[in-house]
Design a protein around this motif. Sequence first.
Motif, PDB file in Angstrom:
ATOM      1  N   ILE A   1      10.760   2.429  -9.655  1.00  0.00           N
ATOM      2  CA  ILE A   1      10.093   3.091 -10.298  1.00  0.00           C
ATOM      3  C   ILE A   1       8.974   3.405 -10.868  1.00  0.00           C
ATOM      4  N   LYS A   2       8.352   4.845 -10.442  1.00  0.00           N
ATOM      5  CA  LYS A   2       7.232   4.458 -10.426  1.00  0.00           C
ATOM      6  C   LYS A   2       6.492   5.910 -11.523  1.00  0.00           C
ATOM      7  N   ILE A   3       6.040   5.057 -12.596  1.00  0.00           N
ATOM      8  CA  ILE A   3       5.737   5.845 -14.074  1.00  0.00           C
ATOM      9  C   ILE A   3       4.612   6.375 -13.576  1.00  0.00           C
TER      10      ILE A   3
ATOM     11  N   LEU B   1      11.451   5.561  -7.013  1.00  0.00           N
ATOM     12  CA  LEU B   1      11.579   7.033  -7.599  1.00  0.00           C
ATOM     13  C   LEU B   1      10.252   7.380  -8.019  1.00  0.00           C
ATOM     14  N   ASP B   2       9.233   8.554  -7.772  1.00  0.00           N
ATOM     15  CA  ASP B   2       7.431   8.377  -7.539  1.00  0.00           C
ATOM     16  C   ASP B   2       7.985   9.338  -9.143  1.00  0.00           C
ATOM     17  N   ASP B   3       6.591   9.554  -9.323  1.00  0.00           N
ATOM     18  CA  ASP B   3       6.559  10.403 -10.815  1.00  0.00           C
ATOM     19  C   ASP B   3       7.059  10.752 -11.392  1.00  0.00           C
TER      20      ASP B   3
ATOM     21  N   ILE C   1      10.501   4.072   0.513  1.00  0.00           N
ATOM     22  CA  ILE C   1      10.730   5.378   1.179  1.00  0.00           C
ATOM     23  C   ILE C   1      10.546   6.282  -0.854  1.00  0.00           C
ATOM     24  N   GLU C   2       9.708   6.964  -0.850  1.00  0.00           N
ATOM     25  CA  GLU C   2       9.091   7.259  -2.421  1.00  0.00           C
ATOM     26  C   GLU C   2       9.675   8.690  -2.767  1.00  0.00           C
ATOM     27  N   ILE C   3      10.303   9.220  -3.054  1.00  0.00           N
ATOM     28  CA  ILE C   3      11.361  10.289  -3.629  1.00  0.00           C
ATOM     29  C   ILE C   3      10.710  10.934  -4.651  1.00  0.00           C
TER      30      ILE C   3
ATOM     31  N   PHE D   1       1.124  -1.037  -0.058  1.00  0.00           N
ATOM     32  CA  PHE D   1      -0.230   0.019   0.006  1.00  0.00           C
ATOM     33  C   PHE D   1       1.312   0.821  -0.182  1.00  0.00           C
ATOM     34  N   GLU D   2       0.181   2.287  -0.532  1.00  0.00           N
ATOM     35  CA  GLU D   2       0.798   3.936  -0.233  1.00  0.00           C
ATOM     36  C   GLU D   2       0.034   3.913   0.820  1.00  0.00           C
ATOM     37  N   GLY D   3       1.058   5.228   1.205  1.00  0.00           N
ATOM     38  CA  GLY D   3       0.163   6.043   2.138  1.00  0.00           C
ATOM     39  C   GLY D   3       0.157   7.399   1.824  1.00  0.00           C
TER      40      GLY D   3
ATOM     41  N   ILE E   1       5.728   5.185   1.900  1.00  0.00           N
ATOM     42  CA  ILE E   1       5.285   6.860   2.415  1.00  0.00           C
ATOM     43  C   ILE E   1       5.919   8.028   1.578  1.00  0.00           C
ATOM     44  N   ASN E   2       5.609   8.812   1.637  1.00  0.00           N
ATOM     45  CA  ASN E   2       6.490   9.878   0.790  1.00  0.00           C
ATOM     46  C   ASN E   2       7.126  10.684   1.192  1.00  0.00           C
ATOM     47  N   VAL E   3       8.603  10.687   0.983  1.00  0.00           N
ATOM     48  CA  VAL E   3       8.961  11.446   1.714  1.00  0.00           C
ATOM     49  C   VAL E   3       9.347  12.894   0.679  1.00  0.00           C
TER      50      VAL E   3
HETATM   51 MG    MG Z   1       4.413   8.594  -4.120  1.00  0.00          MG
END
Ligand code: MG
Length: 279
Positions: free
Chosen positions: A194-196, A173-175, A143-145, A57-59, A111-113
Amino acid sequence: ESKAAGRGRVTVFDEEMLSDKRYRRLVERELRAAVYLGELELHYQPIVNPDGSTHGFEGLIRWRHPVRGLISPAEFIPIAERSTLIDMLGEWVFKRACADIGHFPGRSISINVSGEQLKRDEIVTMCDRVLKETGRSAAQFVIEITETVATAATPEILRRLEALRGLGFHIALDDFGTGHCGFNYLKTLPIDCIKIDRSYIRSLAHDQVAQIFVSALAQIARIQDVTIVAEGVETQEEFALARAAGCNRFQGYFIGRPMPRDKVGPLRTAKTGQFALSA
Ligand code: MG
Ligand code: C2E
Ligand code: MG
Ligand code: MG
């Protein structure tokens, strides 16, 4: 998840008001108080494997304001990022995730940092301390950056990312695709995933260049042992196309919306293979 968060979002704090220093201070003070008043919530959005089973899950943080209603992070994170208030929110998020992960046995929480948090060593010491306090293992967390943070990363930021990875966190790596991360640079970054960005997933159905881009990225990722997550999957067709392009994991409204911990339904396994299309 409020309907307003996705479509035709209502802006609570407008640009002009926020340019007023006194008004900004007021919102900052309210946000600081929100932590103590229990107005913050961490909602969870499922991330699934190609067979539909739940990987994790993404918080995603929300502020349930007593007067203004449910406020999107897109509105208040930028305010928090103007000061060390973001560190306080970051700690709240990670503590919440550590407390909640017991509800999702065998699943990860991302989690998003914020890039601002990565400018200080506090991010590493805080994560280490909270893990010890809660007895959780970093390996359960991602940890998503954002790509923008990664491409502008200073040697200090890279060192902190390495330190977090050293603790056992996975880094995503987000976005991806919204910044300008070259394939060469990608090789040197300490990342596992990597999140596209959803803009590419949106284009898959009608844009051959997007299809080629996502496929190429998936092939490179395979060689480098990096996982590819398709973000913002809203339809069956987008799910099928992202899967055909070689993405490893999928996240989006088609699969499930972000929802409060206790509304997350039974975890989908490979056997049931069905998504909860509504929360
Ligand atoms: Mg994110
Ligand atoms: P993000 O990390 O890229 O998170 C994905 C965003 O896309 C979330 O918006 C999510 O609700 C939304 N989303 C998911 N699936 C779909 C879909 O199929 N279609 C569409 N249109 N949208 C989808 P949300 O929750 O409003 O968060 C926005 C951004 O705020 C996040 O983008 C992240 O950058 C930031 N954020 C959220 N929580 C936190 C947090 O705890 N800390 C920090 N620093 N930033 C956070
Ligand atoms: Mg994203
Ligand atoms: Mg985003």
